[in-house]
Scaffold this active site. Structure first.
Site, PDB file in Angstrom:
ATOM      1  N   LYS A   1     -19.652 -56.995  45.537  1.00  0.00           N
ATOM      2  CA  LYS A   1     -18.752 -58.115  45.264  1.00  0.00           C
ATOM      3  C   LYS A   1     -19.555 -59.410  45.163  1.00  0.00           C
ATOM      4  CE  LYS A   1     -14.599 -56.565  47.780  1.00  0.00           C
ATOM      5  NZ  LYS A   1     -13.668 -56.551  46.635  1.00  0.00           N
TER       6      LYS A   1
ATOM      7  N   ARG B   1      -8.662 -46.437  47.600  1.00  0.00           N
ATOM      8  CA  ARG B   1      -7.881 -45.302  47.092  1.00  0.00           C
ATOM      9  C   ARG B   1      -8.537 -43.972  47.419  1.00  0.00           C
ATOM     10  NH1 ARG B   1      -8.133 -47.822  41.196  1.00  0.00           N
ATOM     11  NH2 ARG B   1      -8.255 -49.672  42.535  1.00  0.00           N
TER      12      ARG B   1
HETATM   13  N1  BES Z   1     -10.247 -54.604  49.282  1.00  0.00           N
HETATM   14  C1  BES Z   1     -10.287 -54.824  47.885  1.00  0.00           C
HETATM   15  C2  BES Z   1      -9.021 -55.507  47.363  1.00  0.00           C
HETATM   16  C3  BES Z   1      -8.835 -56.947  47.739  1.00  0.00           C
HETATM   17  C4  BES Z   1      -9.586 -57.940  47.138  1.00  0.00           C
HETATM   18  C5  BES Z   1      -7.860 -57.315  48.641  1.00  0.00           C
HETATM   19  C6  BES Z   1      -9.392 -59.268  47.474  1.00  0.00           C
HETATM   20  C7  BES Z   1      -7.650 -58.628  48.967  1.00  0.00           C
HETATM   21  C8  BES Z   1      -8.415 -59.613  48.394  1.00  0.00           C
HETATM   22  C9  BES Z   1     -10.429 -53.495  47.151  1.00  0.00           C
HETATM   23  O1  BES Z   1     -11.212 -52.562  47.789  1.00  0.00           O
HETATM   24  C10 BES Z   1     -11.073 -53.810  45.847  1.00  0.00           C
HETATM   25  O2  BES Z   1     -12.171 -54.257  45.865  1.00  0.00           O
HETATM   26  N2  BES Z   1     -10.368 -53.570  44.747  1.00  0.00           N
HETATM   27  C11 BES Z   1     -10.857 -53.856  43.449  1.00  0.00           C
HETATM   28  C12 BES Z   1     -10.499 -52.710  42.539  1.00  0.00           C
HETATM   29  C13 BES Z   1     -11.195 -52.747  41.217  1.00  0.00           C
HETATM   30  C14 BES Z   1     -12.689 -52.540  41.386  1.00  0.00           C
HETATM   31  C15 BES Z   1     -10.616 -51.664  40.340  1.00  0.00           C
HETATM   32  C16 BES Z   1     -10.221 -55.170  42.972  1.00  0.00           C
HETATM   33  O3  BES Z   1      -9.076 -55.425  43.310  1.00  0.00           O
HETATM   34  O4  BES Z   1     -10.914 -55.934  42.320  1.00  0.00           O
HETATM   35 MN    MN Z   2     -13.253 -52.769  47.407  1.00  0.00          MN
END
Ligand code: BES
Ligand code: MN
Ligand code: ZN
Length: 489
Positions: free
Chosen positions: A266, A340
């Protein structure tokens, strides 16, 4: 904070009453001597009954209360099932700020709300508002004034207070573990919290560790957990107080103790907030704690897959193909779509092991949910209308808001992979919350299931509506919602 009830007004350091907008009286407050009445009337004019406004009248005259506090509720037609809760929270914080030992709140009479609802809101609001995450600060908010609720005594009311206290403590427990920083809260730490709950409340607890997870085919949890020195755990709590052969409700919660994104790292901005990626699991633990303390006569299973998602020499990678607990294969295209994967294992395990009546899962699953619904409403996706209706009813009663998103075959098609049964991302950024839910849908066969995406609501973010009972940090969203659902089964 101790809570008791009294049917008459009594000596108190702070007597608190509610006032509606455009009203010239304090709800439920009786007659005073002439001098006191005139002071109160003046303060009522200043207050105007505006929502959330507080006015304190010091030494109002020679009667029982050292001070009187008037709290505005706003317009009668705008009252919600949450108003008394968050105004009570404000009152409790004021009592703490004044360093009082105790304060009293007058329950509004029945024509405003039913008393039971008011009393539970007063208890929940004031208790939750006094929680503060100060574990790592030298200066603690340690005074927690006791509360007397002024209401006509009855067995029913005493019971309501007891129940509401347990519910509020469940929320506070969830917040207190969800707020822990990632260096102080690993999957093992969460497993230990579960063990403590199990010992205290005499419910069953089973922890499945790394080696066994791998052996038993939990391919999602194993893959995501590989990159961290802090080993993954699958935490299971069983509350069995229903009839022996009654099918349980299974609750599943995502507990990524820190989500760096893994190899698909990230960006740095706000990455610290990913300590809250364990909130779904913390919600399940808080619910299980409360369910066991309430001794609900039902069977409830809590399942919490917990991992830390880290980049490293042993991390899983984009391109990997893994096999999930139910035997389906998943192509990894982004290691940041990790929730997921661990949930799919836990959902499949929950269905196979327990043949439940319903499965409910909580997860800070997608940033897309924040884009879609903001930070005050959770997204829900389900395969069952009846279950969705029940959750919507609980949502109305508790004011923990949810909004349903659709899931049809087109969305299921969006996660088809060229090389495996599924891929762990959808197509571009389209409907990110739903394609994530589509992945989860593939993990279960036909059990009624509802997925609650709490990415926007699990902790306070810039656009979060301010509420006294939700100070900065984790909110414990879902605990009150699901306890209401379980109590009304
Ligand atoms: N934990 C995150 C989702 C999230 C991000 C929750 C910011 C709250 C605030 C999750 O694991 C994630 O990173 N999801 C990605 C999915 C994508 C790579 C398909 C997302 O939401 O960007
Ligand atoms: Mn994630
Ligand atoms: Zn995550």
């Amino acid at each position: 904070m101790k809570i008791k009830i009294d049917s008459t007004k009594k000596k108190t350091e702070l007597l608190c009453g509610f006032v509606l907008e455009n009203s010239n009286k304090v709800l439920g407050l009786g007659k005073f001597d002439v001098k006191t009445s005139s002071v109160i009337n003046q303060s009522l004019k200043d207050l105007e009954g505006k929502l959330g406004r507080l006015t304190i009248i010091p030494s109002p005259g020679k009667n029982y209360a050292q001070r009187i506090l008037l709290a505005g509720l706003g317009k009668k037609e705008n009252l919600t099932k949450d108003t008394i809760r968050f105004v009570s929270g404000k009152i409790a914080q004021k009592a703490r700020e004044l360093k009082l030992k105790e304060f009293s709140i007058i329950t509004p009479p029945n024509f405003v709300f039913d008393q039971i609802s008011s009393v539970s809101q007063i208890v929940e609001g004031s208790k939750m508002a006094l929680y503060k995450f100060d574990k790592f600060k030298a200066e603690k908010a340690n005074n927690s004034p006791d509360l007397t609720i002024i209401v006509s005594k009855s067995n029913k009311i005493s019971q309501i207070i007891k129940t509401s206290e347990i519910v509020a403590e469940g929320v506070i427990f969830t917040k207190s573990i969800a707020n822990l920083p990632p260096n102080e809260c690993t999957p093992t730490t969460l497993a230990n919290f579960a063990k403590t709950i199990s010992k205290k409340n005499k419910i069953k607890c089973n922890i499945i560790s790394k080696l066994e997870l791998k052996k038993r085919g939990f391919g999602g949890i194993t893959a995501v957990g590989k990159g961290s020195k802090n080993e993954p755990k699958l935490i299971i709590l069983e509350h069995n107080r229903g009839p022996r052969n009654e099918k349980p409700i299974v609750l599943v919660g995502k507990a990524v103790t820190f989500d760096t994104g893994g190899i698909s790292l990230k960006p740095g901005d706000k990455m610290d907030e990913m300590k809250f990626d364990k909130c779904g699991g913390c919600t399940v633990l808080g619910i299980m704690k409360a369910v066991s303390e309430l001794k609900l006569p039902i069977n409830v299973i809590g399942i919490v897959p917990s991992v830390e998602n880290m980049p490293g020499g042993e991390s899983y990678r984009p391109g990997d193909i893994i096999k999930l607990y139910n035997g389906k294969t998943a192509e990894i295209l982004n290691t940041d779509a990790e929730g997921r994967l661990i949930l799919a294992d836990a959902l499949a395990y929950g269905e196979k092991q327990y043949s439940p009546k319903a499965i409910i899962d909580f997860a800070t699953l997608t940033g897309a949910c924040i884009i879609a619904l903001g930070t005050n409403i959770a997204g829900i996706v389900s395969n069952n209308e009846k279950l969705t209706k029940k959750i919507n009813e609980s949502s109305k009663r508790t004011t923990e808001e949810v909004w349903e998103l659709p899931l049809n075959q087109d969305f299921m098609d969006m996660i088809k992979s060229d090389v495996a049964d599924m891929k762990n991302v959808g197509i571009g950024r389209a409907a990110g919350t739903i394609t994530a839910a589509a992945f989860l849908r593939n993990a279960i066969e036909n059990t009624p299931w509802i997925h609650i995406d709490i990415a926007g609501v699990a902790w306070t973010q810039i656009a979060t509506k301010e509420k006294a009972y939700n100070p900065k940090g984790a909110t414990g969203f879902g605990v009150r919602l699901i306890l209401d659902y379980l109590q009304n089964l």
